[in-house]
Design an enzyme around this catalytic site. Structure first.
Site, PDB file in Angstrom:
ATOM      1  N   CYS A   1       0.836  -1.195   0.000  1.00  0.00           N
ATOM      2  CA  CYS A   1       0.000   0.000   0.000  1.00  0.00           C
ATOM      3  C   CYS A   1       0.872   1.246   0.000  1.00  0.00           C
ATOM      4  CB  CYS A   1      -0.920  -0.001   1.225  1.00  0.00           C
ATOM      5  SG  CYS A   1      -2.206   1.278   1.181  1.00  0.00           S
TER       6      CYS A   1
ATOM      7  N   CYS B   1      -1.854   3.556   7.192  1.00  0.00           N
ATOM      8  CA  CYS B   1      -2.930   3.900   8.128  1.00  0.00           C
ATOM      9  C   CYS B   1      -2.684   3.214   9.474  1.00  0.00           C
ATOM     10  CB  CYS B   1      -4.282   3.478   7.568  1.00  0.00           C
ATOM     11  SG  CYS B   1      -4.681   4.222   5.971  1.00  0.00           S
TER      12      CYS B   1
ATOM     13  N   TYR C   1      -4.602   2.196  11.720  1.00  0.00           N
ATOM     14  CA  TYR C   1      -5.509   1.120  12.106  1.00  0.00           C
ATOM     15  C   TYR C   1      -5.610  -0.016  11.094  1.00  0.00           C
ATOM     16  CZ  TYR C   1      -8.930   3.787   9.251  1.00  0.00           C
ATOM     17  OH  TYR C   1      -9.591   4.456   8.252  1.00  0.00           O
TER      18      TYR C   1
ATOM     19  N   ARG D   1      -5.324   8.053   8.778  1.00  0.00           N
ATOM     20  CA  ARG D   1      -4.991   7.654   7.405  1.00  0.00           C
ATOM     21  C   ARG D   1      -3.810   8.487   6.919  1.00  0.00           C
ATOM     22  NH1 ARG D   1      -8.450   4.050   5.556  1.00  0.00           N
ATOM     23  NH2 ARG D   1      -7.728   4.330   3.414  1.00  0.00           N
TER      24      ARG D   1
ATOM     25  N   CYS E   1     -11.796 -15.822   4.421  1.00  0.00           N
ATOM     26  CA  CYS E   1     -12.448 -14.515   4.497  1.00  0.00           C
ATOM     27  C   CYS E   1     -11.365 -13.445   4.563  1.00  0.00           C
ATOM     28  CB  CYS E   1     -13.338 -14.452   5.742  1.00  0.00           C
ATOM     29  SG  CYS E   1     -14.030 -12.819   6.119  1.00  0.00           S
ATOM     30  N   ASP E   2     -11.720 -12.247   4.142  1.00  0.00           N
ATOM     31  CA  ASP E   2     -10.800 -11.111   4.190  1.00  0.00           C
ATOM     32  C   ASP E   2     -10.303 -10.847   5.616  1.00  0.00           C
ATOM     33  OD1 ASP E   2      -9.470  -8.763   3.270  1.00  0.00           O
ATOM     34  OD2 ASP E   2     -11.165  -7.552   3.925  1.00  0.00           O
TER      35      ASP E   2
END
Length: 410
Positions: free
Chosen positions: A19, A23, A25, A139, A294-295
């Protein structure tokens, strides 16, 4: 739905956890620890992309197939990657309707991306937590700078080209106290499709064998709820404040997924996984082809296989995945089983079930907040559903709901 199996969606992570933001969190950044050898080859390669497209289409018997692109940050894969993806979709499409959904932090968006999305009818979800101070609280860029200006520039590009957009807002310890501020900001920014995602993670005192510190719900070691997590009741109050305003002023012109999904469930339509009795139909494929349950369960013990070596249909219908989905129902604690709002949440997302319930099973961290929300909004929601089923026009429906809030019979 394929023969003898379940309907499902397979979310793709073409850039893995890579990414261009850091961020505070983010639960996915640390997944890079699972693939340390991939540092130099982080992007999904052509063979894996083709297997993802081909198998996803072939494993579905439904006439509509959804492709969901997420990250990390999926724009890092580049426009040519998605041009190849669309060409493969056409090659293997079998006459089906193919939809593309794209979730981004917005940093890389420009007119080129926007034209591409518009031309190919992508629905784009853009992460936006509120105004500058609110959004920049968590963010941050790699250089620890706020990302608000770049996100708003990206959103403007999408709007210039009339791309279908929804906003994804993470409800955290900071913005939960300002629900109407957040809502009105998003509305001023042009959002008419909103989703409010509750944030909670637990961080272990020490990383596990894979280097992960954000733990699974069944973790029993030394850990704490992360400080940016939203308190449960604060989340419920956040939703209620927005709902009361939305129901009286914006119903029919602004669509809030949190409310629309509950209304759909009350009307007898299937719910999303979080509000369904069981789950397991929303899997994720990592950049090198590994498929996870699952994500929110990208951990080694939830890895099902790899689409470059295994049949996707077999993975989706494996005993391991079926058991994963059924546990949402079979592991409900007694409090949930006796709860008056259980038909609307069925214990919520299993990732959030980690509070001791007293009967050897776990309770959802957001239980109190969800109950607070459903009990507050259900009388109004039932009125909305009844009025809609009576064929009331939008003007009539709004008038009736306002009268309801004023204490009059609709």
């Amino acid at each position: 739905m394929h023969d003898g199996g379940r309907n499902f969606q397979l979310m793709a992570k073409p850039s893995g956890s890579v990414c261009n933001l850091r961020c505070d969190y983010c639960f996915y950044l640390e997944k890079s620890q699972l693939y340390p050898q991939r540092a130099a080859r982080w992007k999904m390669d052509d063979a894996t992309l083709e297997n993802y497209i081909r198998q996803t289409i072939q494993a579905q018997r439904a006439p509509v197939v959804d492709f969901i692109w997420q990250g990390g940050e999926p724009t890092l894969a580049g426009l040519d990657f998605y041009r190849r993806a669309l060409a493969l979709q056409q090659r293997y499409g079998q006459g089906k309707r193919l939809n593309n959904f794209f979730q981004t932090n917005g940093i890389n968006l420009n007119d080129d991306w926007a034209r591409f999305f518009k031309q190919h009818r992508f629905l784009v979800g853009i992460s936006l937590d509120g105004d500058r101070a609110t959004h920049d609280r968590f963010r941050r860029t790699r250089g620890d700078k706020g990302s608000f200006d770049e996100v708003m520039a990206g959103l403007a590009s999408l709007q210039r080209h009339h791309v279908d957009v929804n906003t994804l807002t993470v409800v955290n310890a900071d913005n939960a106290a300002r629900p109407l501020e957040i809502y009105h900001f998003l509305r001023r920014a042009g959002s008419r499709y909103m989703q409010f995602i509750p944030l909670v993670e637990r961080r272990a005192a020490q990383p596990d064998a894979s280097g992960l510190t954000l733990v699974t719900p069944d973790f029993v070691g030394d850990c704490q709820v992360a400080p940016w997590s939203v308190p449960a009741r604060a989340y419920g109050r956040f939703l209620n404040a927005i709902f009361d305003h939305w129901a009286q002023h914006d119903i029919g012109s602004v669509f809030v997924m949190n409310f629309e999904q509950t209304l759909a469930k009350l009307a007898g339509q299937p719910g999303i996984c979080v509000q369904s009795e069981t789950c397991g139909g929303n899997l994720v494929v990592e950049a090198q082809g590994d498929v996870y349950a699952c994500d929110h369960f990208v951990y080694p013990q939830y890895r099902l296989g790899n689409i470059n070596r295994d049949e996707l249909r077999t993975l989706v219908n494996s005993e391991q995945q079926r058991a994963f989905g059924e546990r949402k129902l079979t592991q409900l604690n007694q409090h949930c089983l006796n709860c008056d709002v259980r038909p609307l949440c069925h214990g919520g997302c299993p990732k959030h079930r980690f509070l001791p319930a007293g009967d050897g099973r776990a309770q959802n961290y957001f239980c109190e907040g969800l109950a607070l929300h459903f009990r507050h909004t259900l009388p109004v929601m039932r009125q909305i559903v009844a009025l809609a089923q009576q064929g009331k026009s939008l003007v009539q429906l709004r008038k009736c709901i306002r009268r309801y809030y004023q204490g009059q019979r609709p």
